[in-house]
Design a protein around this motif. Structure first.
Motif, PDB file in Angstrom:
ATOM      1  N   LEU A 148       0.832  -1.199   0.000  1.00  0.00           N
ATOM      2  CA  LEU A 148       0.000   0.000   0.000  1.00  0.00           C
ATOM      3  C   LEU A 148       0.872   1.256   0.000  1.00  0.00           C
ATOM      4  O   LEU A 148       0.554   2.247  -0.676  1.00  0.00           O
ATOM      5  N   LYS A 149       1.963   1.226   0.738  1.00  0.00           N
ATOM      6  CA  LYS A 149       2.891   2.372   0.772  1.00  0.00           C
ATOM      7  C   LYS A 149       3.522   2.587  -0.598  1.00  0.00           C
ATOM      8  O   LYS A 149       3.605   3.709  -1.090  1.00  0.00           O
ATOM      9  N   VAL A 150       3.966   1.487  -1.211  1.00  0.00           N
ATOM     10  CA  VAL A 150       4.642   1.581  -2.509  1.00  0.00           C
ATOM     11  C   VAL A 150       3.708   2.117  -3.585  1.00  0.00           C
ATOM     12  O   VAL A 150       4.104   2.904  -4.443  1.00  0.00           O
ATOM     13  N   ARG A 151       2.440   1.723  -3.529  1.00  0.00           N
ATOM     14  CA  ARG A 151       1.482   2.113  -4.555  1.00  0.00           C
ATOM     15  C   ARG A 151       0.791   3.443  -4.257  1.00  0.00           C
ATOM     16  O   ARG A 151      -0.073   3.882  -5.013  1.00  0.00           O
ATOM     17  N   GLY A 152       1.177   4.077  -3.174  1.00  0.00           N
ATOM     18  CA  GLY A 152       0.638   5.404  -2.873  1.00  0.00           C
ATOM     19  C   GLY A 152      -0.825   5.412  -2.469  1.00  0.00           C
ATOM     20  O   GLY A 152      -1.538   6.394  -2.697  1.00  0.00           O
ATOM     21  N   VAL A 156      -4.043  -7.604   0.685  1.00  0.00           N
ATOM     22  CA  VAL A 156      -4.220  -6.207   1.072  1.00  0.00           C
ATOM     23  C   VAL A 156      -4.265  -5.286  -0.149  1.00  0.00           C
ATOM     24  O   VAL A 156      -4.861  -4.211  -0.114  1.00  0.00           O
ATOM     25  N   ARG A 157      -3.677  -5.728  -1.252  1.00  0.00           N
ATOM     26  CA  ARG A 157      -3.665  -4.909  -2.469  1.00  0.00           C
ATOM     27  C   ARG A 157      -5.018  -4.883  -3.162  1.00  0.00           C
ATOM     28  O   ARG A 157      -5.294  -4.011  -3.977  1.00  0.00           O
ATOM     29  N   GLU A 158      -5.848  -5.892  -2.887  1.00  0.00           N
ATOM     30  CA  GLU A 158      -7.141  -6.044  -3.567  1.00  0.00           C
ATOM     31  C   GLU A 158      -6.960  -6.047  -5.088  1.00  0.00           C
ATOM     32  O   GLU A 158      -7.559  -5.263  -5.825  1.00  0.00           O
ATOM     33  N   ALA A 181      -4.742   6.741   5.289  1.00  0.00           N
ATOM     34  CA  ALA A 181      -5.857   6.644   6.240  1.00  0.00           C
ATOM     35  C   ALA A 181      -6.566   5.295   6.138  1.00  0.00           C
ATOM     36  O   ALA A 181      -7.272   4.885   7.073  1.00  0.00           O
ATOM     37  N   THR A 182      -6.409   4.607   5.008  1.00  0.00           N
ATOM     38  CA  THR A 182      -7.083   3.311   4.818  1.00  0.00           C
ATOM     39  C   THR A 182      -6.199   2.115   5.166  1.00  0.00           C
ATOM     40  O   THR A 182      -6.683   0.978   5.192  1.00  0.00           O
ATOM     41  N   HIS A 183      -4.913   2.375   5.445  1.00  0.00           N
ATOM     42  CA  HIS A 183      -3.958   1.270   5.591  1.00  0.00           C
ATOM     43  C   HIS A 183      -4.318   0.316   6.723  1.00  0.00           C
ATOM     44  O   HIS A 183      -4.345  -0.905   6.548  1.00  0.00           O
TER      45      HIS A 183
END
Length: 349
Positions: A100-104, A149-151, A108-110
């Motif tokens: 999630l961090k890498v994909r920006g 987590v990436r969905e 707030a949703t992490h």
């Protein structure tokens, strides 16, 4: 969710062909398993879908988009590798959150997404731990958590259980099947383990030396193998394959005479599964000496030599005999399979 279309894809390195003319549509939400022995091209095929390998020819579409020119990060697929590939300096929460961090993705949703993913892989109680503080099974579960987590629109999974012991393989296999059902996401799963393939798959694509050998449901692959290779690869124990000949509608080999088989006369290979034959007191079509016995929890596996081949039959768990005893074996002609001895292709129905 996504349909994946692989159209006449091949991969070559000079004269070596890793994948030859792979042509398949993977339906939306389908769990497709690619089994086969080492170096059969199954991982190469999956890596081309992911964009980690460029095809020598052919085209891909993922979720309706032409994917040949898309970078791996733009294909919206998540990979789970054989190795854990965890960051040792991060705890489980941070390892799962990293994509999630890498994909920006909005920070707030992490936390919500990480906790939803960790719950699915049963890691809620371990989010604070680093990889070194986890068991092998727990470390293995972090990888699908990081993919979930990436969905993504599809999961690509490469032999995730090969580093686990037998007990953990069984429990993790059940968890993967449950996750597939819960997430309802298109999944391509690569394995050399035919038990995984038959347990997990909606559809199986058996490969050998870069070439697709058969496509079907687990029941179709097991019950009607397209050739001798598939027959010998799928099943535990593997299908018995005995070389002989058909004459007068009968299969003949040393120690074997099976009548009532409709097939062209000449050299053929007879196939039958251990559980489809039975040990009888007398009157069987196979009469041979026992050369090996193995007692399992639910059966006794009796092995005999028919011509130059070793064949196994499952008897009752209480069956008792000695090595070199002569045993009679009966099998229904409806449960026999015939293959061309030279080419290995299935003969007849």
């Amino acid at each position: 969710m996504a349909e994946i279309v692989v159209s006449n894809v091949s991969k070559r390195w000079d004269s070596f062909v890793g994948v030859h003319d792979f042509d398949r549509t993977i339906a939306d939400r389908e769990f497709l398993v690619l089994p086969g022995p080492s170096d059969c091209g199954k991982t190469t095929a999956m890596r081309m879908v992911a964009g980690l390998e460029d095809p020598s020819s052919g085209e891909f579409w993922i979720d309706g988009r032409a994917a040949n020119d898309l970078e791996p990060e733009d294909r919206d697929v998540a990979m789970v590798f054989q190795s854990y590939a965890l960051y040792p300096n991060m705890n489980v929460h941070e390892n799962i959150r990293f994509p999630l961090k890498v994909r920006g993705v909005d920070p707030a949703t992490h936390d919500e997404r990480v906790r939803r993913a960790s719950a699915m892989v049963e890691l809620d109680d371990f989010l604070h731990r680093r990889p070194a503080e986890l068991s092998g099974g727990q470390r293995q579960r972090v990888a699908p958590g990081r993919a979930i987590v990436r969905e993504p629109v599809a999961f690509l999974v490469d032999e995730p259980l090969s580093n686990l012991d037998a007990k953990l393989q069984v429990s993790t296999r059940a968890q993967i099947k449950n996750l597939s059902h819960e997430l309802a996401v298109t999944t391509v799963y690569v394995t050399h383990d035919q038990i995984e393939a038959m347990t997990l798959a909606d559809r199986v694509v058996v490969m050998k030396q870069g070439v697709v050998q058969q496509v079907g449901t687990p029941t179709e692959i097991y019950g009607r193998p397209a050739n001798a290779f598939v027959a010998s690869f799928i099943g535990n124990p593997a299908m018995n394959l005995v070389d002989g000949e058909i004459a007068d509608s009968s299969f003949k080999a040393e120690n074997a005479l099976i009548e009532g088989l409709s097939a062209p006369e000449g050299a053929l290979t007879l196939g039958f599964r251990a559980e489809d034959a039975e040990v009888v007191t007398e009157g069987g079509q196979i009469n041979a000496r026992i050369c090996k016995m193995a007692r399992l929890r639910d059966a006794t596996v009796v092995s005999v030599r028919i011509g130059g081949s070793l064949a196994s039959v499952k008897a009752d768990k209480n069956y008792r005999a000695e090595i070199d005893d002569t045993v009679s074996i009966r099998i229904s002609t409806d449960l026999c399979h015939l293959f061309d001895t030279k080419m290995g292709e299935r003969v007849g129905d």
